[in-house]
Scaffold this motif. Structure first.
Motif, PDB file in Angstrom:
ATOM      1  N   ALA A   1     -13.661  93.034 -71.342  1.00  0.00           N
ATOM      2  CA  ALA A   1     -14.796  93.091 -70.411  1.00  0.00           C
ATOM      3  C   ALA A   1     -15.054  91.719 -69.796  1.00  0.00           C
ATOM      4  CB  ALA A   1     -16.041  93.604 -71.127  1.00  0.00           C
ATOM      5  N   ASP A   2     -14.948  90.679 -70.623  1.00  0.00           N
ATOM      6  CA  ASP A   2     -15.145  89.320 -70.106  1.00  0.00           C
ATOM      7  C   ASP A   2     -14.038  88.950 -69.118  1.00  0.00           C
ATOM      8  OD1 ASP A   2     -17.382  89.115 -71.708  1.00  0.00           O
ATOM      9  OD2 ASP A   2     -16.396  87.897 -73.252  1.00  0.00           O
TER      10      ASP A   2
ATOM     11  N   ARG B   1     -14.487 102.600 -73.018  1.00  0.00           N
ATOM     12  CA  ARG B   1     -14.976 101.511 -73.859  1.00  0.00           C
ATOM     13  C   ARG B   1     -13.962 100.371 -73.800  1.00  0.00           C
ATOM     14  NH1 ARG B   1     -19.215 103.560 -76.760  1.00  0.00           N
ATOM     15  NH2 ARG B   1     -19.157 105.788 -77.143  1.00  0.00           N
ATOM     16  N   LEU B   2     -14.453  99.172 -73.553  1.00  0.00           N
ATOM     17  CA  LEU B   2     -13.612  97.982 -73.496  1.00  0.00           C
ATOM     18  C   LEU B   2     -14.005  97.028 -74.613  1.00  0.00           C
ATOM     19  CD1 LEU B   2     -13.922  97.148 -69.669  1.00  0.00           C
ATOM     20  CD2 LEU B   2     -12.117  98.459 -70.788  1.00  0.00           C
TER      21      LEU B   2
ATOM     22  N   GLU C   1     -14.908  93.333 -75.984  1.00  0.00           N
ATOM     23  CA  GLU C   1     -15.679  92.259 -75.342  1.00  0.00           C
ATOM     24  C   GLU C   1     -14.746  91.343 -74.562  1.00  0.00           C
ATOM     25  OE1 GLU C   1     -18.928  91.570 -75.011  1.00  0.00           O
ATOM     26  OE2 GLU C   1     -19.413  93.452 -76.022  1.00  0.00           O
TER      27      GLU C   1
ATOM     28  N   ALA D   1     -10.410  97.780 -61.974  1.00  0.00           N
ATOM     29  CA  ALA D   1     -10.028  98.734 -63.012  1.00  0.00           C
ATOM     30  C   ALA D   1      -9.248  99.908 -62.416  1.00  0.00           C
ATOM     31  CB  ALA D   1     -11.261  99.232 -63.762  1.00  0.00           C
TER      32      ALA D   1
ATOM     33  N   LYS E   1     -15.615  95.033 -60.383  1.00  0.00           N
ATOM     34  CA  LYS E   1     -14.919  95.384 -61.624  1.00  0.00           C
ATOM     35  C   LYS E   1     -14.332  96.783 -61.512  1.00  0.00           C
ATOM     36  CE  LYS E   1     -18.519  94.350 -64.115  1.00  0.00           C
ATOM     37  NZ  LYS E   1     -19.438  94.179 -65.242  1.00  0.00           N
TER      38      LYS E   1
ATOM     39  N   LEU F   1     -12.263  90.981 -67.282  1.00  0.00           N
ATOM     40  CA  LEU F   1     -12.471  91.773 -66.075  1.00  0.00           C
ATOM     41  C   LEU F   1     -13.585  91.167 -65.227  1.00  0.00           C
ATOM     42  CD1 LEU F   1     -11.740  94.267 -64.402  1.00  0.00           C
ATOM     43  CD2 LEU F   1     -13.334  95.583 -65.834  1.00  0.00           C
ATOM     44  N   ALA F   2     -14.670  90.775 -65.872  1.00  0.00           N
ATOM     45  CA  ALA F   2     -15.788  90.164 -65.137  1.00  0.00           C
ATOM     46  C   ALA F   2     -15.357  88.847 -64.494  1.00  0.00           C
ATOM     47  CB  ALA F   2     -16.968  89.942 -66.077  1.00  0.00           C
TER      48      ALA F   2
END
Length: 79
Positions: free
Chosen positions: A13-14, A7-8, A10, A31, A27, A16-17
Motif C-alpha cells: 500500500a505504501d 487487501r494489501l 502495508e 492497480a 492508485k 502504491l501510494a
C-alpha cells in the motif's frame, strides 16, 4: 463498472501510494494497469502453452537440424 476490494500489505500500500504520488496517477489507475498487464501476460502464456500442446499432439516437433541451430545459437557455435 464492477468494483472489487482487495487487501494489501502495508508495504504494498505504501509503495502504491508513493508511485501514485510520483507519477500523478491515481492508485486505482495504477492497480488496474498492473492487473491488466498481468492478465495479458498470463493469457499469452496460456495460449502459447495450448498451442504447443496442440503441436505436440499433432506430432509437430523440431527436426534435429532445427534443434542444432538453436543450440548453436546459445552456445556460440552457430554457423
Amino acid at each position: 463498472m464492477p468494483v472489487m476490494s482487495i487487501r494489501l500489505s502495508e508495504e504494498m500500500a505504501d509503495s502504491l501510494a508513493a508511485l501514485a504520488q510520483a507519477t500523478g496517477c491515481s492508485k486505482s489507475y495504477l492497480a488496474v494497469d498492473a492487473l491488466q498487464g498481468y492478465l495479458d501476460r498470463e493469457a499469452w502464456q496460456v495460449a502459447e502453452i495450448t498451442k504447443g500442446l496442440g503441436e505436440a499432439d499433432a506430432g509437430d516437433f523440431a527436426s534435429p537440424g532445427e534443434v542444432a541451430a538453436v543450440t548453436g545459437k546459445w552456445t556460440g557455435t552457430a554457423g
